[in-house]
Design an enzyme around this catalytic site. Structure first.
Site, mmCIF file in Angstrom:
data_model
loop_
_atom_site.group_PDB
_atom_site.id
_atom_site.type_symbol
_atom_site.label_atom_id
_atom_site.label_comp_id
_atom_site.label_asym_id
_atom_site.label_seq_id
_atom_site.Cartn_x
_atom_site.Cartn_y
_atom_site.Cartn_z
ATOM 1 N N GLN A 28 99.726 -18.113 2.748
ATOM 2 C CA GLN A 28 100.362 -18.654 3.949
ATOM 3 C C GLN A 28 100.535 -17.605 5.049
ATOM 4 O OE1 GLN A 28 104.111 -20.354 2.766
ATOM 5 N NE2 GLN A 28 103.223 -22.357 2.423
ATOM 6 N N TYR A 55 99.244 -15.606 -8.220
ATOM 7 C CA TYR A 55 99.612 -15.908 -6.841
ATOM 8 C C TYR A 55 98.432 -15.601 -5.913
ATOM 9 C CZ TYR A 55 104.498 -15.995 -8.486
ATOM 10 O OH TYR A 55 105.667 -16.271 -9.157
ATOM 11 N N TRP A 206 114.191 -18.084 -9.281
ATOM 12 C CA TRP A 206 113.346 -18.359 -8.129
ATOM 13 C C TRP A 206 113.760 -19.661 -7.454
ATOM 14 C CZ3 TRP A 206 109.964 -22.669 -8.315
ATOM 15 C CH2 TRP A 206 109.688 -23.188 -9.593
ATOM 16 N N ALA A 210 116.034 -23.959 -2.969
ATOM 17 C CA ALA A 210 115.373 -25.234 -3.289
ATOM 18 C C ALA A 210 114.180 -25.502 -2.387
ATOM 19 C CB ALA A 210 116.373 -26.389 -3.231
ATOM 20 N N LYS A 217 117.156 -27.345 7.295
ATOM 21 C CA LYS A 217 116.197 -27.640 8.367
ATOM 22 C C LYS A 217 115.544 -29.007 8.222
ATOM 23 C CE LYS A 217 112.306 -25.177 6.193
ATOM 24 N NZ LYS A 217 111.400 -24.006 6.348
#
Length: 336
Positions: A28, A55, A206, A210, A217
């Site tokens: 990302q 990852y 981790w 959430a 937001k």
């Protein structure tokens, strides 16, 4: 600055806010931004960094290795993981077999530009490999000096007990578990935390916010913010859907604002501080796409939430909380 906690019953200290690069580095977030986020973490006093070989299909480890280049290695705690496939997905490219573990640790060390990792973690439980084989391989990794400690991720209480007993017999320490945990997702509280506390195993949790839901937001009845995780099919949209599909959850998150205001915190800071109130939690993993997100979230370190406000949070979230211990077992594939 960030506070530090002991990891399990070991002598290892880690920063209670740990920087993680799942869903960000190598996918990302552009490389320059990723490097800036790591440097912001270092500037804030974060010394613990969590990643995994899977990852971004190994790219996240490479970015973290580059970002930490030039830092005093002894002043860092670097964590990585093994289980999921990173190669062409052949029959031995995943799991916790001796072959996969011993080959994977060498690949991770090369990408991270280090001779050892402080914590090497089983990313899931492997139902296809005898636990004795897995733990013997981890013992050999420790004896070779390639990892100092061993941890697991998303293991059930019974699996942690069995793994801990074998580790003790083999002469090394299993000191941590890395589960999903937040004010909205509390499945470890019923069984995993009590077992871990008894054994001297800590949680490195981790998604304490959430997947972003607890930042506030996402507004009930409103379109999803452009560029958010919820709109990124490759970046966690599927995971976050369990909360977004329930408007009442989003409203209850908004109802937490007075609690955050009373503590002088943002909703995200409140969420991170909340998981750190659990004595069995050694660290909360935060990710970031911008350096300022790191700077803001570390302000949750050292915050003490009074019991009356913890009770109010429970009352506000009510039956929106996911707490079934059976959810943990579902995270590990039954075969590979």
């Amino acid at each position: 600055m960030v506070n530090y906690r002991s990891l399990g019953s070991s002598g290892l200290k880690i920063s209670e806010i740990t920087y993680g690069n799942w869903l960000t580095h190598g996918s990302q977030v552009e490389k320059d931004a990723a490097l800036a986020c790591v440097h912001a973490a270092l500037d804030a006093g974060i010394t613990s960094f969590d990643t995994a070989d899977v990852y971004a299909n190994t790219r996240a480890e490479k970015v973290l290795g580059k970002a930490l280049k030039g830092q005093r290695r002894q002043s860092l705690e670097i964590f990585t993981k093994v289980y999921w496939p990173t190669g062409p997905q052949g029959p031995n490219d995943s799991g916790l077999s001796r072959k996969h573990i011993l080959e994977s640790i060498d690949g991770s060390l090369e990408r991270l530009r280090t001779d050892y990792v402080d914590l090497y973690q089983a990313h899931r439980y492997d139902h296809s490999t005898p636990l004795e084989e897995t733990m013997q391989a981890f013992a050999d990794v420790v004896r070779s000096g390639k990892a100092l400690y061993i941890g697991v991720s998303e293991w059930t209480a019974d699996q942690i007990r069995a793994g801990h007993a074998l580790a003790k017999d083999l002469g090394f320490q299993l000191i941590s578990n890395q589960p999903q945990y937040s004010a909205l997702y509390r499945v470890i509280e019923g069984e995993v935390v009590p077992a871990s506390a008894e054994l001297g195993v800590s949680q490195i949790v981790w998604s304490p916010i959430a997947q972003g839901v607890l930042t506030g937001k996402y507004l009930p009845g409103q379109p999803l913010p452009e560029g958010s995780r919820a709109t990124d099919e490759k970046g966690g949209a599927k995971m976050i859907a369990r909360f977004l599909d329930k408007p009442e959850v989003l409203q209850r998150v908004q109802d937490l604002r007075p609690v955050a205001d009373e503590l002088g915190l943002s909703l995200a800071q409140l969420a991170v501080a909340w998981v750190l109130q659990n004595e069995n939690v050694a660290a909360a993993i935060i990710g970031a796409s911008r350096p300022e997100q790191v700077t803001e979230n570390v302000k949750a370190s050292g915050v003490e939430i009074p019991s009356e406000l913890l009770n109010r949070i429970d009352e506000i979230l009510g039956d929106s909380v996911i707490s079934d211990p059976a959810e943990t077992a579902k995270s590990s594939p039954k075969s590979r």
